[in-house]
Write an enzyme that holds these catalytic residues in place. Structure first.
Site, PDB file in Angstrom:
ATOM      1  N   GLU A 257       3.393   0.022  -1.101  1.00 46.10           N
ATOM      2  CA  GLU A 257       2.597   1.211  -0.785  1.00 46.10           C
ATOM      3  C   GLU A 257       2.344   1.920  -2.109  1.00 46.10           C
ATOM      4  O   GLU A 257       3.278   2.392  -2.764  1.00 46.10           O
ATOM      5  CB  GLU A 257       3.345   2.140   0.161  1.00 46.10           C
ATOM      6  CG  GLU A 257       2.573   3.412   0.490  1.00 46.10           C
ATOM      7  CD  GLU A 257       3.456   4.531   0.971  1.00 46.10           C
ATOM      8  OE1 GLU A 257       3.247   5.679   0.538  1.00 46.10           O
ATOM      9  OE2 GLU A 257       4.375   4.255   1.762  1.00 46.10           O
ATOM     10  N   CYS A 296       1.954  10.756  -0.282  1.00 42.27           N
ATOM     11  CA  CYS A 296       1.046   9.627  -0.500  1.00 42.27           C
ATOM     12  C   CYS A 296      -0.130   9.668   0.465  1.00 42.27           C
ATOM     13  O   CYS A 296      -1.165   9.045   0.218  1.00 42.27           O
ATOM     14  CB  CYS A 296       1.800   8.315  -0.360  1.00 42.27           C
ATOM     15  SG  CYS A 296       2.676   8.138   1.208  1.00 42.27           S
TER      16      CYS A 296
END
Length: 527
Positions: A257, A296
């Site tokens: 990620e 994020c």
């Protein structure tokens, strides 16, 4: 001298050598604790987890492992106040922002405990029905999922020391795979304390959960073919990881990620004065300020119909002006600090980069801090940019500023729809999430499908779900977390789908009776 936190490896608490790295309060600069992984016997650590921890976990059924997760949940809930105190000191977050990490992690763990209970006494998952490979139906095939015969290494980011651990560890442990977590150094204290509490309670088998605080040097060198690695961090670091022999030569699995320039889109019909317009403005501000924009999934680019650009900018400025920033120990503060002064400097550099081609519509540099020394604290008020020519912009679609920073940009509505906004969102080269706001729920469906191919999650909001929607940046364990392209190409969570990363799918072929027998004690894999 400040306390040196110990590492838990090979069934023992071990202190690293040397002074280690100092963790500090990002608001006051106070020294907190130190961490070091120097001198650890990594071979013994990995061998113990892979042999002892894995064997003990795989001997249990999914239901039994789920029950252990449930006990961990109870333990963590009983110690929430301790975790909030650490988050306040080490991450500089308000109580509400700490809850996103701490309570979010516990909730995710609880969700997988409940999911695992539905799998009962099975130790294998059956993926689909048998399929005949012969005309007379005597020779069949069936796919099964069995836990990988290795360990799971987590290399985590600084922004979610609790949730980042448990959203990965929950499906791994439920799958029967032992975990070694390497938290980001800056905020390792909370991760280490949570692991310590679980270890001291004796809930999990020895070797099921280990923690290494400090340098990640040498960890990937110990990864073998059936191990799995999950990384959260920058795309640059991810590229270095992908080139490691553990993945290139030994074929271990890697889930990434990485950076993500997430978008929010205001639909053509959501004109000023409508509820969808107001919901959009509220969500952009929330995503800019929750955890000081250090998520994020935070909104980095907000695309609005060109005719409404100025109205949206004014509405955002009005809301941002109400955000109080500073020491989270002051009850009047709504937004605390960035994680460190080093991160503060990095965000300031990003702001300077965006300013090269966009105008500053809200300058957080003019906002006074509350109970915080601006020369010392890592506190930074929101910055909103306006990029009036997004089709010509470069930094807008390439630079992620990991803080309370977002850019507002217009899209062309001459076609009467949102096709230009979708094209601009795709300029991010793959994102974790995009959100769309409209008063028309059918319109939302069309835009969502158009965005789906380049986004891991599409979050749509209409007035009917104003109170129930879970938020653009809030990652729920029932939904997929991850994204294609620049976002890393990985997948996490999504209910039972998360278990697939920790299992090996195998096609078993043979006589119909043999193939049928392989599923007698299996639970169906039905994510």
């Amino acid at each position: 001298m400040t306390e040196l936190l110990k590492n838990y490896v090979a069934g023992h608490w071990v202190a690293g050598r040397g002074d280690g790295s100092l963790l500090t309060d990002p608001v006051t600069g106070e020294a907190l604790v130190r961490v070091s992984s120097d001198g650890l016997d990594l071979d013994a650590a990995f061998r113990f987890a892979r042999d002892e921890g894995a064997a003990a976990l795989r001997a249990l059924s999914y239901g039994a492992r789920a029950a252990l997760l449930g006990e961990v949940v109870k333990l963590l809930q009983s110690k929430r106040d301790d975790y909030y105190a650490i988050a306040l000191a080490n991450s500089g977050t308000t109580r509400n922002d700490s809850a996103v990490d701490i309570d979010g992690g516990i909730f995710t763990l609880s969700h997988y405990a409940k999911l695992g209970a539905t799998l009962g006494d099975a130790q294998v998952l059956s993926d689909g029905a048998p399929v005949s490979l012969s005309k007379d139906q005597s020779f069949n095939t069936r796919h099964v999922l069995t836990p990988t015969h290795g360990l799971a290494l987590f290399i985590n980011a600084f922004n979610f020391p609790s949730w980042g651990l448990w959203e990965k560890a929950a499906p791994a442990l439920l799958s029967g795979v032992p975990v070694i977590v390497k938290p980001a150094t800056a905020t390792a204290w909370l991760t280490q304390r949570m692991v310590a509490d679980v270890v001291d309670a004796g809930i999990l088998p020895p070797g099921a959960l280990s923690v290494i605080c400090g340098s990640a040097a040498g960890l990937l060198d110990r990864i073998e073919a059936f191990d799995v690695v999950s990384f959260t961090g920058s795309a640059q670091t991810a590229a270095q990881l992908r080139a490691h022999p553990a993945f290139v030569q030994r074929g271990a699995r890697l889930n990434v990620e990485a950076d993500s320039l997430n978008s929010a889109i205001l639909a053509v019909d959501a004109t000023p004065g409508t509820e969808a317009f107001d919901l959009f403005v509220k969500e952009v501000v929330r995503e800019m300020t929750v955890k000081s924009g250090q998520k994020c999934t935070a909104i980095r680019r907000a695309f609005v119909p060109a005719p409404h650009l100025d109205a949206v900018a004014e509405a955002l400025r009005a809301r941002l002006a109400k955000i109080t920033v500073g020491n989270p120990r002051n009850d009047t503060v709504r937004m605390g600090a960035l994680v460190s002064r080093a991160q503060y400097d990095t965000v300031r550099e990003g702001i300077a980069t965006l300013a090269q081609e966009a105008e500053l519509a809200f300058d957080g540099g003019q906002v006074p801090l509350i109970d915080a020394d601006p020369a010392l604290a890592a506190c930074l008020a929101p910055h909103l940019f306006v990029q009036r020519r997004p089709e010509q912009a470069a930094h807008l679609h390439d630079v992620e500023v990991f803080g309370p920073v977002a850019t507002l940009a217009p899209y062309d509505t001459s076609a009467g729809d949102e096709r230009d906004a979708v094209a601009l969102a795709r300029r991010g080269q793959g994102s974790l999430v995009a959100s769309v706001f409209s008063n028309d729920e059918t319109r939302l469906a069309r835009i969502a499908l158009e965005l789906a191919g380049t986004h891991g999650r599409v979050h749509t909001v209409a007035p009917s779900v104003a109170q129930s929607q879970t938020g653009h940046g809030n990652v729920m364990p029932m939904s997929l977390h991850g994204g294609p392209g620049r976002a890393g190409g990985g997948e996490e969570l999504g209910g039972l789908r998360a278990l697939a990363f920790y299992h090996r799918r195998t096609a078993i072929q043979g006589p119909s009776a043999t193939v049928a027998a392989t599923a007698e004690h299996a639970a169906p894999y039905a994510p």
